[in-house]
Motif scaffolding. Structure first.
Motif, PDB file in Angstrom:
ATOM      1  N   LYS A 177      61.305  30.303  14.304  1.00 57.53           N
ATOM      2  CA  LYS A 177      60.269  29.277  14.115  1.00 57.53           C
ATOM      3  C   LYS A 177      60.499  28.089  15.029  1.00 57.53           C
ATOM      4  CE  LYS A 177      58.898  30.212   9.355  1.00 57.53           C
ATOM      5  NZ  LYS A 177      59.276  29.945   7.947  1.00 57.53           N
ATOM      6  N   MET A 178      61.782  27.684  15.129  1.00 55.40           N
ATOM      7  CA  MET A 178      62.100  26.543  15.987  1.00 55.40           C
ATOM      8  C   MET A 178      61.767  26.859  17.442  1.00 55.40           C
ATOM      9  SD  MET A 178      65.543  25.227  14.116  1.00 55.40           S
ATOM     10  CE  MET A 178      66.496  25.195  15.598  1.00 55.40           C
ATOM     11  N   ALA A 179      62.078  28.073  17.853  1.00 50.66           N
ATOM     12  CA  ALA A 179      61.824  28.464  19.249  1.00 50.66           C
ATOM     13  C   ALA A 179      60.325  28.455  19.544  1.00 50.66           C
ATOM     14  CB  ALA A 179      62.405  29.848  19.511  1.00 50.66           C
ATOM     15  N   VAL A 180      59.511  28.915  18.578  1.00 46.53           N
ATOM     16  CA  VAL A 180      58.059  28.909  18.794  1.00 46.53           C
ATOM     17  C   VAL A 180      57.571  27.468  18.885  1.00 46.53           C
ATOM     18  CG1 VAL A 180      55.810  29.572  17.866  1.00 46.53           C
ATOM     19  CG2 VAL A 180      57.758  31.117  17.603  1.00 46.53           C
ATOM     20  N   GLU A 181      58.073  26.629  17.977  1.00 49.47           N
ATOM     21  CA  GLU A 181      57.651  25.222  17.989  1.00 49.47           C
ATOM     22  C   GLU A 181      57.970  24.534  19.308  1.00 49.47           C
ATOM     23  OE1 GLU A 181      59.239  23.045  14.599  1.00 49.47           O
ATOM     24  OE2 GLU A 181      58.107  24.462  13.319  1.00 49.47           O
ATOM     25  N   ARG A 182      59.086  24.930  19.892  1.00 50.93           N
ATOM     26  CA  ARG A 182      59.472  24.288  21.161  1.00 50.93           C
ATOM     27  C   ARG A 182      58.705  24.856  22.350  1.00 50.93           C
ATOM     28  NH1 ARG A 182      65.859  24.343  21.476  1.00 50.93           N
ATOM     29  NH2 ARG A 182      65.363  23.737  23.612  1.00 50.93           N
ATOM     30  N   LYS A 183      57.756  25.707  22.082  1.00 50.82           N
ATOM     31  CA  LYS A 183      56.880  26.278  23.122  1.00 50.82           C
ATOM     32  C   LYS A 183      57.675  26.867  24.289  1.00 50.82           C
ATOM     33  CE  LYS A 183      53.088  23.141  22.008  1.00 50.82           C
ATOM     34  NZ  LYS A 183      52.687  23.986  20.870  1.00 50.82           N
ATOM     35  N   LEU A 184      58.636  27.680  23.928  1.00 46.22           N
ATOM     36  CA  LEU A 184      59.539  28.189  24.957  1.00 46.22           C
ATOM     37  C   LEU A 184      58.928  29.269  25.838  1.00 46.22           C
ATOM     38  CD1 LEU A 184      62.862  28.255  22.910  1.00 46.22           C
ATOM     39  CD2 LEU A 184      62.245  26.712  24.770  1.00 46.22           C
ATOM     40  N   PHE A 185      57.798  29.833  25.391  1.00 48.43           N
ATOM     41  CA  PHE A 185      57.176  30.898  26.196  1.00 48.43           C
ATOM     42  C   PHE A 185      56.785  30.396  27.583  1.00 48.43           C
ATOM     43  CE2 PHE A 185      56.416  32.964  22.063  1.00 48.43           C
ATOM     44  CZ  PHE A 185      57.017  34.178  22.358  1.00 48.43           C
ATOM     45  N   LYS A 186      56.504  29.089  27.634  1.00 44.24           N
ATOM     46  CA  LYS A 186      56.109  28.498  28.918  1.00 44.24           C
ATOM     47  C   LYS A 186      57.161  28.715  30.001  1.00 44.24           C
ATOM     48  CE  LYS A 186      52.508  25.708  27.406  1.00 44.24           C
ATOM     49  NZ  LYS A 186      52.099  26.815  26.515  1.00 44.24           N
ATOM     50  N   THR A 187      58.408  28.863  29.560  1.00 41.91           N
ATOM     51  CA  THR A 187      59.499  28.976  30.532  1.00 41.91           C
ATOM     52  C   THR A 187      59.745  30.417  30.991  1.00 41.91           C
ATOM     53  OG1 THR A 187      61.155  29.321  28.817  1.00 41.91           O
ATOM     54  CG2 THR A 187      60.673  27.026  29.398  1.00 41.91           C
ATOM     55  N   VAL A 188      59.003  31.356  30.399  1.00 42.97           N
ATOM     56  CA  VAL A 188      59.278  32.768  30.689  1.00 42.97           C
ATOM     57  C   VAL A 188      58.292  33.312  31.716  1.00 42.97           C
ATOM     58  CG1 VAL A 188      59.562  35.060  29.663  1.00 42.97           C
ATOM     59  CG2 VAL A 188      59.976  33.020  28.293  1.00 42.97           C
ATOM     60  N   GLU A 189      58.781  34.160  32.611  1.00 39.52           N
ATOM     61  CA  GLU A 189      57.885  34.823  33.559  1.00 39.52           C
ATOM     62  C   GLU A 189      56.847  35.646  32.793  1.00 39.52           C
ATOM     63  OE1 GLU A 189      59.799  37.067  37.032  1.00 39.52           O
ATOM     64  OE2 GLU A 189      61.450  36.469  35.730  1.00 39.52           O
ATOM     65  N   GLY A 190      55.590  35.533  33.241  1.00 40.15           N
ATOM     66  CA  GLY A 190      54.516  36.239  32.563  1.00 40.15           C
ATOM     67  C   GLY A 190      54.742  37.729  32.434  1.00 40.15           C
ATOM     68  N   GLN A 191      55.285  38.318  33.475  1.00 41.84           N
ATOM     69  CA  GLN A 191      55.415  39.776  33.422  1.00 41.84           C
ATOM     70  C   GLN A 191      56.423  40.256  32.393  1.00 41.84           C
ATOM     71  OE1 GLN A 191      56.187  40.473  37.518  1.00 41.84           O
ATOM     72  NE2 GLN A 191      58.390  40.608  37.247  1.00 41.84           N
ATOM     73  N   ARG A 192      57.384  39.391  32.040  1.00 42.68           N
ATOM     74  CA  ARG A 192      58.331  39.782  30.992  1.00 42.68           C
ATOM     75  C   ARG A 192      57.636  39.735  29.630  1.00 42.68           C
ATOM     76  NH1 ARG A 192      62.976  37.050  30.083  1.00 42.68           N
ATOM     77  NH2 ARG A 192      63.694  38.983  29.120  1.00 42.68           N
ATOM     78  N   ILE A 193      56.770  38.737  29.463  1.00 43.38           N
ATOM     79  CA  ILE A 193      56.010  38.667  28.212  1.00 43.38           C
ATOM     80  C   ILE A 193      55.082  39.878  28.127  1.00 43.38           C
ATOM     81  CG2 ILE A 193      54.304  37.350  26.895  1.00 43.38           C
ATOM     82  CD1 ILE A 193      55.465  34.840  28.103  1.00 43.38           C
ATOM     83  N   TYR A 194      54.428  40.178  29.247  1.00 45.17           N
ATOM     84  CA  TYR A 194      53.506  41.310  29.249  1.00 45.17           C
ATOM     85  C   TYR A 194      54.233  42.618  28.925  1.00 45.17           C
ATOM     86  CZ  TYR A 194      49.990  44.697  30.508  1.00 45.17           C
ATOM     87  OH  TYR A 194      49.118  45.747  30.451  1.00 45.17           O
ATOM     88  N   HIS A 195      55.430  42.762  29.465  1.00 44.35           N
ATOM     89  CA  HIS A 195      56.199  43.976  29.180  1.00 44.35           C
ATOM     90  C   HIS A 195      56.402  44.155  27.670  1.00 44.35           C
ATOM     91  CE1 HIS A 195      59.193  47.132  29.617  1.00 44.35           C
ATOM     92  NE2 HIS A 195      59.922  46.467  28.741  1.00 44.35           N
ATOM     93  N   GLU A 196      56.773  43.057  27.004  1.00 49.39           N
ATOM     94  CA  GLU A 196      57.010  43.154  25.556  1.00 49.39           C
ATOM     95  C   GLU A 196      55.696  43.320  24.779  1.00 49.39           C
ATOM     96  OE1 GLU A 196      59.670  43.790  24.034  1.00 49.39           O
ATOM     97  OE2 GLU A 196      61.015  43.475  25.735  1.00 49.39           O
ATOM     98  N   LEU A 197      54.656  42.676  25.285  1.00 47.72           N
ATOM     99  CA  LEU A 197      53.349  42.801  24.638  1.00 47.72           C
ATOM    100  C   LEU A 197      52.884  44.259  24.693  1.00 47.72           C
ATOM    101  CD1 LEU A 197      51.232  40.899  23.410  1.00 47.72           C
ATOM    102  CD2 LEU A 197      50.116  40.836  25.634  1.00 47.72           C
ATOM    103  N   LYS A 198      53.101  44.859  25.857  1.00 49.58           N
ATOM    104  CA  LYS A 198      52.725  46.264  26.027  1.00 49.58           C
ATOM    105  C   LYS A 198      53.510  47.151  25.051  1.00 49.58           C
ATOM    106  CE  LYS A 198      52.729  49.735  29.659  1.00 49.58           C
ATOM    107  NZ  LYS A 198      52.854  49.991  31.100  1.00 49.58           N
ATOM    108  N   GLN A 199      54.807  46.859  24.888  1.00 50.51           N
ATOM    109  CA  GLN A 199      55.607  47.630  23.925  1.00 50.51           C
ATOM    110  C   GLN A 199      55.008  47.520  22.525  1.00 50.51           C
ATOM    111  OE1 GLN A 199      57.989  49.623  25.165  1.00 50.51           O
ATOM    112  NE2 GLN A 199      57.280  48.681  27.072  1.00 50.51           N
ATOM    113  N   ILE A 200      54.530  46.320  22.196  1.00 47.12           N
ATOM    114  CA  ILE A 200      53.920  46.116  20.874  1.00 47.12           C
ATOM    115  C   ILE A 200      52.655  46.959  20.750  1.00 47.12           C
ATOM    116  CG2 ILE A 200      52.669  44.439  19.433  1.00 47.12           C
ATOM    117  CD1 ILE A 200      54.696  42.321  20.401  1.00 47.12           C
ATOM    118  N   LEU A 201      51.852  46.958  21.819  1.00 48.50           N
ATOM    119  CA  LEU A 201      50.578  47.674  21.766  1.00 48.50           C
ATOM    120  C   LEU A 201      50.768  49.187  21.786  1.00 48.50           C
ATOM    121  CD1 LEU A 201      48.479  45.371  24.113  1.00 48.50           C
ATOM    122  CD2 LEU A 201      48.552  45.394  21.612  1.00 48.50           C
TER     123      LEU A 201
END
Ligand code: ATP
Length: 401
Positions: A177-201
């Motif tokens: 929860k703390m990590a989400v509140e600190r908006k840490l996704f902004k610091t991550v490369e988009g393609q790494r987020i997409y990779h995990e999003l794809k795994q979810i889908l």
């Protein structure tokens, strides 16, 4: 056998990660990962030579992939042994490289290892309480900065929690929860987020993961302004059913079908186009995939009203015969029931109608080969689809020409 080679070369080798986790939980997993205490590249080459496998090596990362003739793939990675290790090192010191490797992992349930050297074959190694956490059905990080270090673990935590129906540990949940509140996704490369999003889908039930992503505020973080209402959730559920229908009916097409794209269509359905483009730009999708997705969205938007006003099999067929699988699956999910039924009929039956007459028959009628040929054959196909011509009578099809 791999363990025997390791033994002969004086190395320790371990099965690690998801494979061991799923072995303990009792879930199928065909991704075999091995960690070697030593150089995995040299080791893999030796294994390949002795056991008749192919090997791809990645010198820079000190990793390798073995491919056995029967299709089995095994990934190997190096846990680097300390350079200054003394020859008579104690057993505790011996496991240090493995422990260091496992320490970098995301959750305790992913830190189990099984030794495969013949001398201790099958010994389960559990440095971080992974076994206890599997028993307690808990997802727990290894240390307090885990989500800060790598915010994509937030997505992984919720994916694993959903898949195994585990809870987040109390401390882990607080950290998340703390990590989400600190908006840490902004610091991550988009393609790494997409990779995990794809795994979810690609999970069995992405909706259940998305409900959690929404509950923890992750969805709003990744897709600001995205509509996530009853209708969209229902669409996700319909896509899930369509995906199952497709997998059951087209097992041969399944391996080449991008099911995650169908869910992305559902996620972005009804959103303004520029906003979708912004989401995709932030995720830095591979260019080809981005174009494909935008194109599918556009085609779905254009086709839907036309399908809704169609009233003949041949019309459905002509609208859909060039549609890729992902579009058919999505349209069968998003359309009203009668239309959905027709989309599925095109997919399972109508598109496979083969006229019993051919170009040669048209030539025999005295026509010169040209575009008119395929047009005539298409007319026969449409007439069969509409039930105006019997599919099994060549005579009648000839007469129709
Ligand atoms: P799946 O069953 O979904 O394939 P997996 O655990 O095998 O699950 P992978 O994404 O292939 O998932 O990861 C392999 C291993 O690498 C995991 O078991 C985990 O220990 C480690 N790992 C993957 N991503 C991370 C990460 N972001 N941070 C730390 N460790 C990770």
């Amino acid at each position: 056998r791999i363990g025997e080679v390791a033994q002969e070369l004086g190395l320790n080798a371990y099965l690690v990660g998801g494979f061991v986790r799923d072995l303990v939980i009792g879930r199928k997993n065909f991704d075999i990962d091995i960690v070697v205490e030593g150089d995995a590249v040299t080791f893999s080459k030796e294994v390949a030579k002795r056991l008749g496998a192919k090997v791809h090596t990645f010198e820079r990362f000190k990793t390798a992939t073995l491919i056995f003739p029967e299709g089995l793939r095994i990934d190997l990675a190096s846990a680097r042994t300390e350079l200054y290790r003394s020859p008579g090192a104690l057993p505790e010191v011996d496991t240090a490289p493995l422990k260091k490797d496992l320490m970098r992992r995301d959750f305790t349930i992913n830190t189990l290892a099984v030794k495969i050297n013949p001398s201790e074959f099958g010994r389960l190694i559990d440095f971080f309480g992974g076994l206890r956490d599997i028993k307690e059905r808990k997802i727990r990080v290894l240390h307090s900065l885990s989500f800060v270090e790598d915010p994509t673990r937030i997505l992984r935590a919720l994916r694993f929690a959903t898949r195994y129906r585990f809870e987040l540990g109390r401390h882990t949940e607080r950290l998340l929860k703390m990590a989400v509140e600190r908006k840490l996704f902004k610091t991550v490369e988009g393609q790494r987020i997409y990779h995990e999003l794809k795994q979810i889908l690609l999970e069995e039930n992405p909706l259940r993961v998305f409900l959690k992503l929404d509950r923890y505020g992750v969805l709003a973080e990744l897709f600001p302004g995205l509509r996530w209402d009853r209708e969209k959730k229902d669409l996700f559920e319909k896509v899930r059913k369509s995906v199952i229908w497709h997998k059951l009916n087209f097992p041969k097409l399944s391996p080449d079908t991008d099911y995650h794209l169908v869910y992305l269509l559902a996620l972005f359905w009804g959103e303004p186009e520029n906003r979708v483009k912004e989401y995709l730009a932030a995720l830095t999708l591979p260019g080809k995939e981005e174009r494909e997705l935008l194109n599918l969205l556009k085609r779905a938007r254009e086709l839907l009203p036309r399908l809704e006003s169609a009233d003949r099999n041949s019309t459905y067929l002509s609208l859909l015969e060039s549609a890729p699988e992902e579009l058919l699956i999505f349209l069968s999910a998003v359309s009203p029931p009668e239309v959905s039924e027709k989309v599925r009929e095109v997919a399972t039956r109508l598109r496979y109608i083969k006229p019993l007459v051919s170009g040669n028959d048209i030539k025999a009628l005295g026509l010169k080969p040209g575009p008119v040929f395929s047009e005539l054959l298409r007319r026969v196909k449409y007439a069969v689809a509409d039930g105006e011509l019997p599919p099994d009578s060549r005579e009648e099809q000839l007469a129709y020409l």
